[in-house]
Design an enzyme around this catalytic site. Structure first.
Site, PDB file in Angstrom:
ATOM      1  N   ASP A  10      84.391  31.571  65.419  1.00 29.24           N
ATOM      2  CA  ASP A  10      84.481  32.823  64.657  1.00 29.24           C
ATOM      3  C   ASP A  10      85.537  32.614  63.579  1.00 29.24           C
ATOM      4  O   ASP A  10      86.324  31.669  63.644  1.00 29.24           O
ATOM      5  CB  ASP A  10      84.893  33.984  65.587  1.00 29.24           C
ATOM      6  CG  ASP A  10      85.056  35.297  64.837  1.00 29.24           C
ATOM      7  OD1 ASP A  10      84.198  35.620  63.986  1.00 29.24           O
ATOM      8  OD2 ASP A  10      86.052  36.010  65.071  1.00 29.24           O
ATOM      9  N   SER A  11      85.562  33.523  62.607  1.00 26.73           N
ATOM     10  CA  SER A  11      86.589  33.449  61.577  1.00 26.73           C
ATOM     11  C   SER A  11      87.971  33.731  62.172  1.00 26.73           C
ATOM     12  O   SER A  11      88.982  33.471  61.533  1.00 26.73           O
ATOM     13  CB  SER A  11      86.284  34.462  60.477  1.00 26.73           C
ATOM     14  OG  SER A  11      86.188  35.750  61.033  1.00 26.73           O
ATOM     15  N   TYR A  42      86.752  36.145  56.595  1.00 30.50           N
ATOM     16  CA  TYR A  42      85.676  35.535  55.810  1.00 30.50           C
ATOM     17  C   TYR A  42      84.914  36.615  55.026  1.00 30.50           C
ATOM     18  O   TYR A  42      84.269  36.327  54.017  1.00 30.50           O
ATOM     19  CB  TYR A  42      84.649  34.854  56.724  1.00 30.50           C
ATOM     20  CG  TYR A  42      85.046  33.538  57.367  1.00 30.50           C
ATOM     21  CD1 TYR A  42      86.344  33.035  57.318  1.00 30.50           C
ATOM     22  CD2 TYR A  42      84.086  32.788  58.054  1.00 30.50           C
ATOM     23  CE1 TYR A  42      86.660  31.826  57.932  1.00 30.50           C
ATOM     24  CE2 TYR A  42      84.399  31.583  58.659  1.00 30.50           C
ATOM     25  CZ  TYR A  42      85.690  31.099  58.598  1.00 30.50           C
ATOM     26  OH  TYR A  42      85.997  29.912  59.213  1.00 30.50           O
ATOM     27  N   GLY A  43      84.952  37.833  55.564  1.00 33.14           N
ATOM     28  CA  GLY A  43      84.041  38.901  55.134  1.00 33.14           C
ATOM     29  C   GLY A  43      84.102  39.312  53.674  1.00 33.14           C
ATOM     30  O   GLY A  43      83.150  39.857  53.141  1.00 33.14           O
ATOM     31  N   CYS A  73      80.271  35.076  64.777  1.00 32.92           N
ATOM     32  CA  CYS A  73      80.874  35.740  63.611  1.00 32.92           C
ATOM     33  C   CYS A  73      79.730  36.324  62.803  1.00 32.92           C
ATOM     34  O   CYS A  73      78.814  35.585  62.401  1.00 32.92           O
ATOM     35  CB  CYS A  73      81.643  34.697  62.793  1.00 32.92           C
ATOM     36  SG  CYS A  73      82.249  35.297  61.200  1.00 32.92           S
ATOM     37  N   THR A  75      79.732  37.502  59.773  1.00 34.61           N
ATOM     38  CA  THR A  75      79.732  37.025  58.387  1.00 34.61           C
ATOM     39  C   THR A  75      79.150  35.608  58.275  1.00 34.61           C
ATOM     40  O   THR A  75      78.279  35.354  57.442  1.00 34.61           O
ATOM     41  CB  THR A  75      81.176  37.052  57.842  1.00 34.61           C
ATOM     42  OG1 THR A  75      81.663  38.384  57.964  1.00 34.61           O
ATOM     43  CG2 THR A  75      81.228  36.610  56.405  1.00 34.61           C
ATOM     44  N   GLU A 152      92.617  43.924  63.819  1.00 31.51           N
ATOM     45  CA  GLU A 152      93.533  42.765  63.870  1.00 31.51           C
ATOM     46  C   GLU A 152      94.978  43.219  64.110  1.00 31.51           C
ATOM     47  O   GLU A 152      95.790  42.470  64.622  1.00 31.51           O
ATOM     48  CB  GLU A 152      93.473  41.982  62.555  1.00 31.51           C
ATOM     49  CG  GLU A 152      92.159  41.262  62.336  1.00 31.51           C
ATOM     50  CD  GLU A 152      92.155  39.829  62.859  1.00 31.51           C
ATOM     51  OE1 GLU A 152      93.159  39.139  62.701  1.00 31.51           O
ATOM     52  OE2 GLU A 152      91.122  39.422  63.427  1.00 31.51           O
ATOM     53  N   CYS A 186      79.617  43.169  63.332  1.00 30.37           N
ATOM     54  CA  CYS A 186      80.817  42.345  63.150  1.00 30.37           C
ATOM     55  C   CYS A 186      81.484  42.216  64.518  1.00 30.37           C
ATOM     56  O   CYS A 186      81.522  43.182  65.291  1.00 30.37           O
ATOM     57  CB  CYS A 186      81.739  43.049  62.162  1.00 30.37           C
ATOM     58  SG  CYS A 186      83.405  42.399  62.102  1.00 30.37           S
ATOM     59  N   THR A 187      82.007  41.039  64.775  1.00 28.23           N
ATOM     60  CA  THR A 187      82.545  40.755  66.108  1.00 28.23           C
ATOM     61  C   THR A 187      83.778  41.585  66.471  1.00 28.23           C
ATOM     62  O   THR A 187      84.133  41.670  67.647  1.00 28.23           O
ATOM     63  CB  THR A 187      82.909  39.267  66.194  1.00 28.23           C
ATOM     64  OG1 THR A 187      83.568  38.897  64.978  1.00 28.23           O
ATOM     65  CG2 THR A 187      81.686  38.417  66.376  1.00 28.23           C
ATOM     66  N   HIS A 188      84.430  42.171  65.481  1.00 27.69           N
ATOM     67  CA  HIS A 188      85.607  42.994  65.790  1.00 27.69           C
ATOM     68  C   HIS A 188      85.233  44.397  66.276  1.00 27.69           C
ATOM     69  O   HIS A 188      86.037  45.062  66.914  1.00 27.69           O
ATOM     70  CB  HIS A 188      86.476  43.162  64.538  1.00 27.69           C
ATOM     71  CG  HIS A 188      87.300  41.967  64.216  1.00 27.69           C
ATOM     72  ND1 HIS A 188      86.762  40.758  63.916  1.00 27.69           N
ATOM     73  CD2 HIS A 188      88.652  41.814  64.158  1.00 27.69           C
ATOM     74  CE1 HIS A 188      87.739  39.886  63.666  1.00 27.69           C
ATOM     75  NE2 HIS A 188      88.889  40.509  63.805  1.00 27.69           N
TER      76      HIS A 188
HETATM   77  N1  DGL Z   1      84.316  37.685  62.245  1.00 25.20           N
HETATM   78  C1  DGL Z   1      83.941  38.473  61.105  1.00 25.20           C
HETATM   79  C2  DGL Z   1      82.552  39.064  61.341  1.00 25.20           C
HETATM   80  O1  DGL Z   1      82.102  39.161  62.464  1.00 25.20           O
HETATM   81  C3  DGL Z   1      84.909  39.582  60.823  1.00 25.20           C
HETATM   82  C4  DGL Z   1      86.232  39.124  60.273  1.00 25.20           C
HETATM   83  C5  DGL Z   1      86.104  38.460  58.924  1.00 25.20           C
HETATM   84  O2  DGL Z   1      85.869  39.134  57.907  1.00 25.20           O
HETATM   85  O3  DGL Z   1      86.243  37.249  58.906  1.00 25.20           O
HETATM   86  O4  DGL Z   1      81.904  39.435  60.388  1.00 25.20           O
END
Ligand code: DGL
Length: 271
Positions: A10-11, A42-43, A73, A75, A152, A186-188
């Site tokens: 993941d990012s 990354y988004g 992830c 993104t 975060e 999104c994973t968050h």
């Molecule tokens: N892991 C990213 C996602 O699931 C979220 C965080 C990012 O923007 O990198 O899209």
């Protein structure tokens, strides 16, 4: 049977919500997790940069000789999956297709909401995947750039006025469209599940992309005879591109019960 590990990346820390589901569903599997905390998020980045980062993440994980790699992830899944599949011979799984299948199965009124990062929404990947399952489904998509920084920073609990205000604003178009299913693209976002559920009400089904992906990967490995025959618990290794201590401390939030998590720092730019 295949005793090689599964690589997951993941990012940052968000992919640990998928990792949690992997541990629950496949406790005997050896898992290697890489969180690119040095380059998160990354988004908001360009397509080219996301693909370049994802290539390096895969190159690092391939040093463990994995039987499969999972992009936990949203993104990277929406933007880099096709490229990575062309460039690699081992199976690469993303979160988009499993989440689309789950959303298409869940909706009754064919109104599905989708929230994700700017890059994920820009890609149109979730909409395309959902329409392959059912072309009559209408998707209301919205980029929610404020949600990742809040999570975060540990701001995701019900009762947190700032989080509730931001979620309320993002959910307004979903309510207006009358969605009965919302893809947490999104994973968050699974950490915001309770706040989002309170805003939308019980009648809306929330799709956790990481969990849907873990279920799909488990089924596919099982059908391919690729699950391990080792007894649980399988070995789990965690790598990060930034401070390992910070990663370990925050990882517990995302992973839930697991304690005593040790992480190691890697120089991802060298891959
Ligand atoms: N892991 C990213 C996602 O699931 C979220 C965080 C990012 O923007 O990198 O899209």
């Amino acid at each position: 049977m295949d005793r090689r590990p599964i690589g997951v990346f993941d990012s940052g820390l968000g992919g640990l919500t998928a990792m949690r589901e992997f541990i629950r569903l496949m406790p005997g599997e050896e898992l290697v997790y890489f969180g690119d905390t040095g380059r998160v998020p990354y988004g908001g980045r360009s397509r080219d940069t996301i693909i370049q980062y994802a290539r390096q993440d895969v190159a690092f994980l391939r040093t463990f000789d994995p039987k499969a790699i999972v992009i936990a992830c949203g993104t990277a899944s929406t933007t880099a999956l096709n490229t990575l599949r062309v460039e690699n011979t081992i199976p690469i799984f993303g979160v988009v297709d499993p989440a689309a299948a789950a959303a298409a199965a869940a909706t009754r009124n064919k109104q599905v909401g989708l929230i994700g990062t700017k890059a994920s929404i820009r890609s149109g990947a979730y909409e395309m995947a959902i329409s392959r399952y059912d072309p009559d489904i209408q998707v209301t998509a919205l980029a929610c750039p404020l949600l990742v920084p809040l999570v975060e920073n540990g701001r995701f609990r019900p009762g947190d006025k700032v989080v509730e205000l931001v979620v309320e604003e993002y959910m307004a178009p979903m309510k207006a469209a009358g969605v009965d299913t919302l893809v947490l693209g999104c994973t968050h976002y699974p950490l915001l599940r309770e706040v989002i559920a309170r805003s939308l009400g019980d009648q809306v089904t929330l799709i956790d992309t990481g969990a849907a992906c873990a279920r799909a990967v488990c089924t596919e490995l099982e059908e391919g005879g690729l699950l391990t025959d080792r007894p649980a618990p399988g070995r789990r290794r965690y790598y990060t591109s930034d401070d390992a201590g910070d990663f370990s401390a925050l990882a517990a939030l995302f992973l839930g019960a697991e304690t005593g998590l040790a992480a190691e720092r890697v120089n991802i730019a060298s891959y």
